[in-house]
Design an enzyme around this catalytic site. Sequence first.
Site, PDB file in Angstrom:
ATOM      1  N   TYR A   1      13.563 -71.501  41.433  1.00  0.00           N
ATOM      2  CA  TYR A   1      14.087 -70.741  42.572  1.00  0.00           C
ATOM      3  C   TYR A   1      14.431 -71.545  43.817  1.00  0.00           C
ATOM      4  O   TYR A   1      14.788 -70.987  44.834  1.00  0.00           O
ATOM      5  CB  TYR A   1      13.110 -69.626  42.943  1.00  0.00           C
ATOM      6  CG  TYR A   1      11.659 -70.069  43.080  1.00  0.00           C
ATOM      7  CD1 TYR A   1      11.261 -70.977  44.043  1.00  0.00           C
ATOM      8  CD2 TYR A   1      10.691 -69.540  42.219  1.00  0.00           C
ATOM      9  CE1 TYR A   1       9.943 -71.366  44.158  1.00  0.00           C
ATOM     10  CE2 TYR A   1       9.362 -69.934  42.324  1.00  0.00           C
ATOM     11  CZ  TYR A   1       9.004 -70.849  43.304  1.00  0.00           C
ATOM     12  OH  TYR A   1       7.696 -71.238  43.411  1.00  0.00           O
TER      13      TYR A   1
ATOM     14  N   CYS B   1     -31.075 -58.620  18.893  1.00  0.00           N
ATOM     15  CA  CYS B   1     -30.273 -57.601  19.578  1.00  0.00           C
ATOM     16  C   CYS B   1     -28.923 -57.462  18.864  1.00  0.00           C
ATOM     17  O   CYS B   1     -28.173 -58.436  18.758  1.00  0.00           O
ATOM     18  CB  CYS B   1     -30.104 -58.028  21.032  1.00  0.00           C
ATOM     19  SG  CYS B   1     -29.106 -56.917  22.001  1.00  0.00           S
TER      20      CYS B   1
ATOM     21  N   LYS C   1       4.543 -58.912  50.279  1.00  0.00           N
ATOM     22  CA  LYS C   1       3.650 -58.736  49.127  1.00  0.00           C
ATOM     23  C   LYS C   1       3.394 -57.253  48.884  1.00  0.00           C
ATOM     24  O   LYS C   1       3.145 -56.492  49.826  1.00  0.00           O
ATOM     25  CB  LYS C   1       2.312 -59.434  49.401  1.00  0.00           C
ATOM     26  CG  LYS C   1       2.445 -60.944  49.523  1.00  0.00           C
ATOM     27  CD  LYS C   1       1.870 -61.669  48.340  1.00  0.00           C
ATOM     28  CE  LYS C   1       0.423 -61.976  48.577  1.00  0.00           C
ATOM     29  NZ  LYS C   1      -0.134 -62.834  47.523  1.00  0.00           N
TER      30      LYS C   1
ATOM     31  N   CYS D   1     -32.571 -53.515  27.895  1.00  0.00           N
ATOM     32  CA  CYS D   1     -31.338 -53.664  27.118  1.00  0.00           C
ATOM     33  C   CYS D   1     -30.957 -52.307  26.517  1.00  0.00           C
ATOM     34  O   CYS D   1     -31.772 -51.682  25.847  1.00  0.00           O
ATOM     35  CB  CYS D   1     -31.534 -54.684  26.000  1.00  0.00           C
ATOM     36  SG  CYS D   1     -30.111 -54.781  24.902  1.00  0.00           S
TER      37      CYS D   1
ATOM     38  N   ASP E   1       4.442 -64.415  40.061  1.00  0.00           N
ATOM     39  CA  ASP E   1       3.012 -64.649  40.260  1.00  0.00           C
ATOM     40  C   ASP E   1       2.515 -65.632  39.203  1.00  0.00           C
ATOM     41  O   ASP E   1       2.098 -65.250  38.113  1.00  0.00           O
ATOM     42  CB  ASP E   1       2.277 -63.308  40.133  1.00  0.00           C
ATOM     43  CG  ASP E   1       0.866 -63.408  40.667  1.00  0.00           C
ATOM     44  OD1 ASP E   1       0.530 -64.443  41.271  1.00  0.00           O
ATOM     45  OD2 ASP E   1       0.099 -62.448  40.478  1.00  0.00           O
TER      46      ASP E   1
ATOM     47  N   CYS F   1     -30.128 -59.904  28.145  1.00  0.00           N
ATOM     48  CA  CYS F   1     -31.119 -59.468  27.168  1.00  0.00           C
ATOM     49  C   CYS F   1     -31.579 -60.741  26.453  1.00  0.00           C
ATOM     50  O   CYS F   1     -30.778 -61.430  25.827  1.00  0.00           O
ATOM     51  CB  CYS F   1     -30.485 -58.508  26.174  1.00  0.00           C
ATOM     52  SG  CYS F   1     -31.535 -58.276  24.733  1.00  0.00           S
TER      53      CYS F   1
ATOM     54  N   GLU G   1      14.713 -62.195  46.403  1.00  0.00           N
ATOM     55  CA  GLU G   1      14.316 -62.616  45.050  1.00  0.00           C
ATOM     56  C   GLU G   1      12.961 -62.042  44.706  1.00  0.00           C
ATOM     57  O   GLU G   1      12.217 -61.637  45.591  1.00  0.00           O
ATOM     58  CB  GLU G   1      14.196 -64.154  44.998  1.00  0.00           C
ATOM     59  CG  GLU G   1      15.484 -64.872  45.223  1.00  0.00           C
ATOM     60  CD  GLU G   1      15.266 -66.376  45.376  1.00  0.00           C
ATOM     61  OE1 GLU G   1      14.192 -66.874  44.988  1.00  0.00           O
ATOM     62  OE2 GLU G   1      16.175 -67.031  45.890  1.00  0.00           O
TER      63      GLU G   1
ATOM     64  N   LYS H   1       9.098 -62.357  43.704  1.00  0.00           N
ATOM     65  CA  LYS H   1       8.067 -63.368  43.954  1.00  0.00           C
ATOM     66  C   LYS H   1       7.197 -63.456  42.702  1.00  0.00           C
ATOM     67  O   LYS H   1       6.359 -62.581  42.453  1.00  0.00           O
ATOM     68  CB  LYS H   1       7.230 -62.985  45.175  1.00  0.00           C
ATOM     69  CG  LYS H   1       6.219 -64.046  45.565  1.00  0.00           C
ATOM     70  CD  LYS H   1       5.593 -63.703  46.904  1.00  0.00           C
ATOM     71  CE  LYS H   1       4.626 -64.747  47.392  1.00  0.00           C
ATOM     72  NZ  LYS H   1       3.705 -65.307  46.431  1.00  0.00           N
TER      73      LYS H   1
ATOM     74  N   CYS I   1     -31.313 -52.803  22.477  1.00  0.00           N
ATOM     75  CA  CYS I   1     -32.555 -53.084  21.757  1.00  0.00           C
ATOM     76  C   CYS I   1     -33.802 -52.849  22.614  1.00  0.00           C
ATOM     77  O   CYS I   1     -34.919 -53.120  22.175  1.00  0.00           O
ATOM     78  CB  CYS I   1     -32.543 -54.514  21.207  1.00  0.00           C
ATOM     79  SG  CYS I   1     -32.700 -55.756  22.498  1.00  0.00           S
TER      80      CYS I   1
END
Length: 685
Positions: free
Chosen positions: A224, A431, A313, A407, A117, A425, A113, A115, A410
């Site tokens: 399942y 900014c 896996k 940054c 996730d 920042c 089957e 698997k 800016c």
Amino acid sequence: MDIELARKRIAELSEQLNQHNYQYYILAQPLISDYEYDMMMEELIKLENQFPELILTDSPSQRVGGDITKSFQSYPHRFPMLSLGNSYSREEITDFINRVKKSIGNEIEFVCELKYDGVAVSLHYENGSLKQALTRGDGTKGDDITTNVKTIRSIPLRLQGDFPESFDIRGEIYYPRKSFEKLNAARAAEGLQLFANPRNAAAGTIKLQDSSEVARRNLDCWLYYLMTDEGSLKFNTHYESLQEARKWGFRISNNIALCSTENEIFEFIDDWENARHELPFDIDGIVIKVNSLVQQKQLGFTAKSPRWAIAYKYKAEEAKTSLLGVDFQVGRTGAVTPVANLEPVLLAGTTVKRASLHNADFIAQLDLHYHDIVTVEKGGEIIPKITAVDLKLRDKNSQSVVFTEFCPECKTKLIRKEGEAAWYCPNNEGCPPQIKGKIEHFISRKAMNIESLGEGKIALLFDQGLIKNAADLYKLTYEDLYGLEKTIETPDENNPGNTIIRKVSFKEKTAENILKSLEESKKVPFHRVLFALGIRFVGETVAKKLADAVLSIDQLRSSSYETLIAVDEIGEKIAASIQNYIEDPVHLDMIEQLKRAGLQFNQESKIQMDGPLNGKSFVVSGVFSVSRESLKEKIEQYGGKNISSLSTKTDYLLAGENMGPAKKEKAKKLGIPIISEEDFYQLIG
Ligand code: IVH
């Protein structure tokens, strides 16, 4: 309609809705239009509202959610919820097959089957009705997520055919990839944190407190593993049990194979290694199970997992490529993220040009140098990541990657807050990406809902120097807007480093619509204006509680820290953040301007100070004809107070259906009057 007629009609509607649900979600062969389905559901809900005593726990109306789960109670599993032995190598699969053959003999059939996730769930059915859904928890007991699970349309609430009287069925709740992308896009538009992958989104969603929000999301589920007491076993194999379960209404995959040789098993594994990318959901491997239930029993379990099954896996796909450079991007919160620019390389079906480098520590850990040959991996996450550097291939003269001190937008010097991995920042008010982000939040649907403005238009108005904060929006004139045009590049949230290019132009209608929706937004109630301000940690719910508690912005300004933390849902962190915000002269100035523009900065108290429930405290428990939340609102509206647990100070226990016996006992012991929903309505007249 009299109650007997209603009972009949409810039964009719329920049965039809269940059947159409099965046709649509399990067979994918709808017989009626969505509209007709919605109309039937509406009729059912109306009848159930009229005759709450007729609501059944497995009514199709439960699909739309509504109930709020404050905390998920834990219950024991009827059968322990074990996990599977994992392997990444073929040798281990061969070992598994040999082990099984050694103890059972050579005549063995296996089932292969996918698997899935997602998040494991155990469903308990009695007499064909879904009674309880539990998470895995620690394997012996799990959290009760029944209310949320009922909103998943492919999970049958009532079964059909010849099902066992009582059984559990296990499966995986998952977020379909397309829906996941939509969810993240919507979250990005609202400035909310994105889910890293569909699994996390599924896990986060199934534990939401508001089941109607779960209903709006598109969770799905594959089943399942059927578990019954042996007496009621009607089948000899796992495969058969799944085929039967499909007939009862469960969503069982067709991608199952019966294999009798090792070769056949490896063929299944190999086929899906590539084909998995075309599935509309994520799988992370293949599960191989012994088919015969008698043989399963002979093999038994170890402490953690069955000896009759194993998971293979798939490795996350990876590729090697060269690091061309590193960009630094500033997000809406001011956090600076490093992004790797890579020599384009093909990985899991797509060309990868960028990869996230997370933060400064990550770069230091890898000891990353420019032009290094790096390994990129695409695991469950949509954004590929760099997992290794090939030191043997490093040019001796190459320079190491240094995290920027300033940054990139800016040029302000970055700061790092204690305990946080990210550099920020600090120039929040000056900014550009931070300013634009704040304005985008301000106009978003759940805040001021200024529909005719969006990310592109905000960028254009900002670049033209027309807006520097939310208050400037209300100073815009038709002349400012009409005729503006620009090609806008915005960062692609799902693809760091990439940009989306679009043309934005303000014609007559656009300009008019913007002004109209700005005007409309002046009616938006105070709590949403509070939310729109974008005070850190003040989400929609907190904003509402805060608004109900303080009633006006002026009152909020003069509220002490102690007053703030006394408000439901507001803790130390949020209270400090609110005070920080409201004491800043820049914010005060903007609020003044917004006030002058006519936005709502106060609301009327809904609470009747001399209401019939004045000074009385309530504990609300159980299921009612209306949602618990709305009852609690009523209590407050009439001057009462909600508390979460029974004590000598409680005046009433408002008890609905299915309230736990322990609570009743305790109330009796403390001498607290137990009142029904009806009694409650009498109390408030
Ligand atoms: S059977 C006794 N079948 O993977 C264990 N599990 O790591 C029976 N999973 O706990 C589990 N797809 O959450 C089984 N087709 C499948 C599965 C599957 C995903 C999950 C499940 C399990 C975990 C094992």
